[in-house]
Scaffold this active site. Structure first.
Site, PDB file in Angstrom:
ATOM      1  N   HIS A  78     -25.619 -42.279  29.608  1.00 36.35           N
ATOM      2  CA  HIS A  78     -27.018 -41.620  30.125  1.00 36.35           C
ATOM      3  C   HIS A  78     -27.601 -41.968  28.744  1.00 36.35           C
ATOM      4  O   HIS A  78     -28.681 -41.844  28.652  1.00 36.35           O
ATOM      5  CB  HIS A  78     -27.483 -40.952  30.783  1.00 36.35           C
ATOM      6  CG  HIS A  78     -27.476 -39.572  30.065  1.00 36.35           C
ATOM      7  ND1 HIS A  78     -25.586 -38.820  30.203  1.00 36.35           N
ATOM      8  CD2 HIS A  78     -27.624 -38.380  29.497  1.00 36.35           C
ATOM      9  CE1 HIS A  78     -25.767 -37.619  29.244  1.00 36.35           C
ATOM     10  NE2 HIS A  78     -26.963 -37.100  28.817  1.00 36.35           N
TER      11      HIS A  78
HETATM   12  C1  UD1 Z   1     -30.741 -34.493  29.548  1.00 39.47           C
HETATM   13  C2  UD1 Z   1     -30.875 -34.121  28.385  1.00 39.47           C
HETATM   14  C3  UD1 Z   1     -29.377 -34.690  27.762  1.00 39.47           C
HETATM   15  C4  UD1 Z   1     -28.238 -34.139  29.189  1.00 39.47           C
HETATM   16  C5  UD1 Z   1     -29.192 -35.048  30.480  1.00 39.47           C
HETATM   17  C6  UD1 Z   1     -28.176 -34.862  31.890  1.00 39.47           C
HETATM   18  C7  UD1 Z   1     -32.895 -33.904  26.523  1.00 39.47           C
HETATM   19  C8  UD1 Z   1     -33.619 -34.107  25.737  1.00 39.47           C
HETATM   20  N1  UD1 Z   1     -31.282 -34.589  26.894  1.00 39.47           N
HETATM   21  O1  UD1 Z   1     -30.942 -36.172  29.198  1.00 39.47           O
HETATM   22  O2  UD1 Z   1     -28.912 -33.566  26.846  1.00 39.47           O
HETATM   23  O3  UD1 Z   1     -27.155 -34.887  29.170  1.00 39.47           O
HETATM   24  O4  UD1 Z   1     -29.772 -34.807  30.664  1.00 39.47           O
HETATM   25  O5  UD1 Z   1     -28.479 -35.241  32.526  1.00 39.47           O
HETATM   26  O6  UD1 Z   1     -33.310 -33.043  27.322  1.00 39.47           O
HETATM   27  N2  UD1 Z   1     -34.705 -39.108  35.628  1.00 39.47           N
HETATM   28  C9  UD1 Z   1     -35.197 -39.354  37.150  1.00 39.47           C
HETATM   29  N3  UD1 Z   1     -34.546 -38.943  37.911  1.00 39.47           N
HETATM   30  C10 UD1 Z   1     -34.477 -37.193  37.684  1.00 39.47           C
HETATM   31  C11 UD1 Z   1     -34.197 -37.637  36.430  1.00 39.47           C
HETATM   32  C12 UD1 Z   1     -34.538 -38.229  35.586  1.00 39.47           C
HETATM   33  O7  UD1 Z   1     -35.378 -40.606  37.543  1.00 39.47           O
HETATM   34  O8  UD1 Z   1     -34.475 -36.444  38.465  1.00 39.47           O
HETATM   35  C13 UD1 Z   1     -34.979 -40.943  35.344  1.00 39.47           C
HETATM   36  C14 UD1 Z   1     -36.689 -40.835  34.456  1.00 39.47           C
HETATM   37  O9  UD1 Z   1     -36.801 -41.775  34.433  1.00 39.47           O
HETATM   38  C15 UD1 Z   1     -36.778 -40.255  33.021  1.00 39.47           C
HETATM   39  C16 UD1 Z   1     -34.792 -40.282  33.107  1.00 39.47           C
HETATM   40  O10 UD1 Z   1     -33.852 -39.994  33.681  1.00 39.47           O
HETATM   41  O11 UD1 Z   1     -37.318 -40.554  32.146  1.00 39.47           O
HETATM   42  C17 UD1 Z   1     -34.313 -39.255  31.370  1.00 39.47           C
HETATM   43  O12 UD1 Z   1     -34.824 -37.966  32.079  1.00 39.47           O
HETATM   44  P1  UD1 Z   1     -34.851 -36.871  30.994  1.00 39.47           P
HETATM   45  O13 UD1 Z   1     -34.529 -35.319  31.994  1.00 39.47           O
HETATM   46  O14 UD1 Z   1     -35.945 -36.990  30.201  1.00 39.47           O
HETATM   47  O15 UD1 Z   1     -33.160 -36.590  29.961  1.00 39.47           O
HETATM   48  P2  UD1 Z   1     -31.701 -37.317  30.074  1.00 39.47           P
HETATM   49  O16 UD1 Z   1     -31.463 -38.366  29.982  1.00 39.47           O
HETATM   50  O17 UD1 Z   1     -31.284 -37.047  32.006  1.00 39.47           O
END
Ligand code: UD1
Length: 368
Positions: free
Chosen positions: A207
């Site tokens: 991810h």
């Molecule tokens: C975050 C943390 C990372 C951790 C990870 C665990 C930061 C900088 N990074 O990264 O350290 O390892 O969580 O998963 O905070 N999305 C959904 N549904 C959700 C959540 C996210 O669809 O419930 C999608 C969205 O398109 C979003 C992308 O995932 O843009 C990334 O989500 P985000 O929470 O920004 O960062 P992670 O990559 O999950």
């Protein structure tokens, strides 16, 4: 009664919150532990399911911030947390790990001059291109009380002049794994559901932004398809970001690469425990794999969990397909060292949360 607030927002933080929340409950009413969810992760599989399975009380507040660019996401959380913390004015705020939720809560608590505790302090990958590295450094330098999970993390804090605010207590993730692995063995049907044979498959998670650009992900998938065709079936639960990049891709029909929805924590622990190996770019999974005795191959150049590499439980292959293939063969054909003693020496005895919570209570009394 004292109120202490834990701020969480993303999947790995719910796992760390669970043992801390249990330890607060064991203080038999001396402290009111309030849980604030930023809403960084919001899908049921990424959030609500963890609270249910890990038996964490529902958050007292969900700020519902959601996804977005890092600056905007962090800023929205900061603004909402400032109001929330101002209104409740707790005796202390606890932040966990290194996500944008950690950063926002750190800034909000610091600006309001609320005592701040950082659980999982002192980790360093020394790679400032990762947002998590910046988040960790800021949290550590703003916090008043730091809880490094390992001796290496404690040494890092001494190096940065933060040693005398730090209390080595062990790793709350070890508490979580020890508590949950029995539950997972009893309650998870993940092997049957996906037709997996004990010790005859690998688990994959990807991810990180660096691995989920279309080109990087295409190259990784090509390697994984080859491994799943020649070496062993691979179960690949997909983070929403990774899935979004893959929409429309056609997968090889003769490869045993099984793409599935994100797993709940108990299913993930069960899948990890029974796997032959794990291939990941996650931080937490590198350690969870070591705790349950499964060799890990990490698709990154650096790790903040350097002990896992030193104890022979983890190997870093970066973006090299050749190194990945070699690491898979090595994991399949050479006996893994027994690293359980090293786990105890590095991560403690599975009682970290109790020690941390008791220390916070004592420390607040001294400060009062
Ligand atoms: C975050 C943390 C990372 C951790 C990870 C665990 C930061 C900088 N990074 O990264 O350290 O390892 O969580 O998963 O905070 N999305 C959904 N549904 C959700 C959540 C996210 O669809 O419930 C999608 C969205 O398109 C979003 C992308 O995932 O843009 C990334 O989500 P985000 O929470 O920004 O960062 P992670 O990559 O999950």
């Amino acid at each position: 009664m004292r109120t202490i607030v834990s701020v969480v927002g993303a999947r790995p933080q719910f796992v760390k919150l669970a043992p801390v929340s249990r330890a607060f409950a064991a203080l038999s009413g001396r402290v009111r532990h309030r849980i604030v969810h930023t809403g960084q992760h919001y899908d049921h599989e990424m959030s609500g399911r963890f609270f249910d399975e890990l038996e964490i009380p529902r958050p007292d507040v969900d700020l519902g911030i959601g996804s977005g660019q890092h600056g905007r996401q962090t800023a929205s959380m900061l603004a909402a947390l400032e109001v929330e913390l101002h209104n409740t004015s707790p005796e202390a705020v606890i932040v966990y790990g290194d996500t944008n939720s950690t950063l926002a809560a750190t800034l909000a608590a610091s600006k309001l001059q609320l005592p701040l505790c950082h659980i999982e302090a002192g980790l360093r990958s020394f790679d400032r291109s990762m947002p998590e590295e910046i988040n960790r450094i800021v949290a550590d330098h703003c916090a008043d009380r730091l809880y490094p999970p390992t001796p290496v993390a404690m040494a890092n804090l001494w190096t940065e002049g933060l040693g005398n605010r730090s209390v080595p207590a062990g790793d709350v993730m070890l508490d979580a794994v020890r508590h949950n692995e029995q539950l997972a063995a009893q309650n998870s049907d993940v092997l049957g559901r996906y037709g997996l044979e004990n010790r005859d498959y690998g688990v994959v998670t990807i991810h990180r932004p660096i691995n989920t650009t279309p080109d990087a992900l295409a190259a990784i998938l090509e390697s994984l398809e080859r491994i799943a065709r020649r070496d062993l079936p691979l179960l690949f639960p997909m983070h929403p970001r990774t899935r979004a990049v893959l929409v429309g891709r056609v997968f090889a029909a003769d490869s045993e690469l099984r793409l599935v929805e994100p797993l709940g924590h108990l299913d993930m622990l069960r899948a990890l425990s029974a796997a032959r190996l794990v291939i990941t770019d996650s931080g937490g999974l590198q350690k969870e794999a070591a705790f349950v005795g499964t060799p890990c191959i990490t698709l990154r150049e650096t790790t903040e969990w350097t002990e896992t590499v030193e104890m022979g439980a983890n190997v870093l292959v970066g973006d090299s397909a050749v190194k990945l293939q070699a690491a898979v063969r090595a994991a399949l054909w050479t006996p893994a060292p027994d690293w359980q003693r090293a786990i105890r020496a590095n991560y403690g005895d599975g009682e970290a949360a109790r020690r941390i919570v008791e220390d916070i209570e004592r420390w607040l009394l001294q400060e009062a």
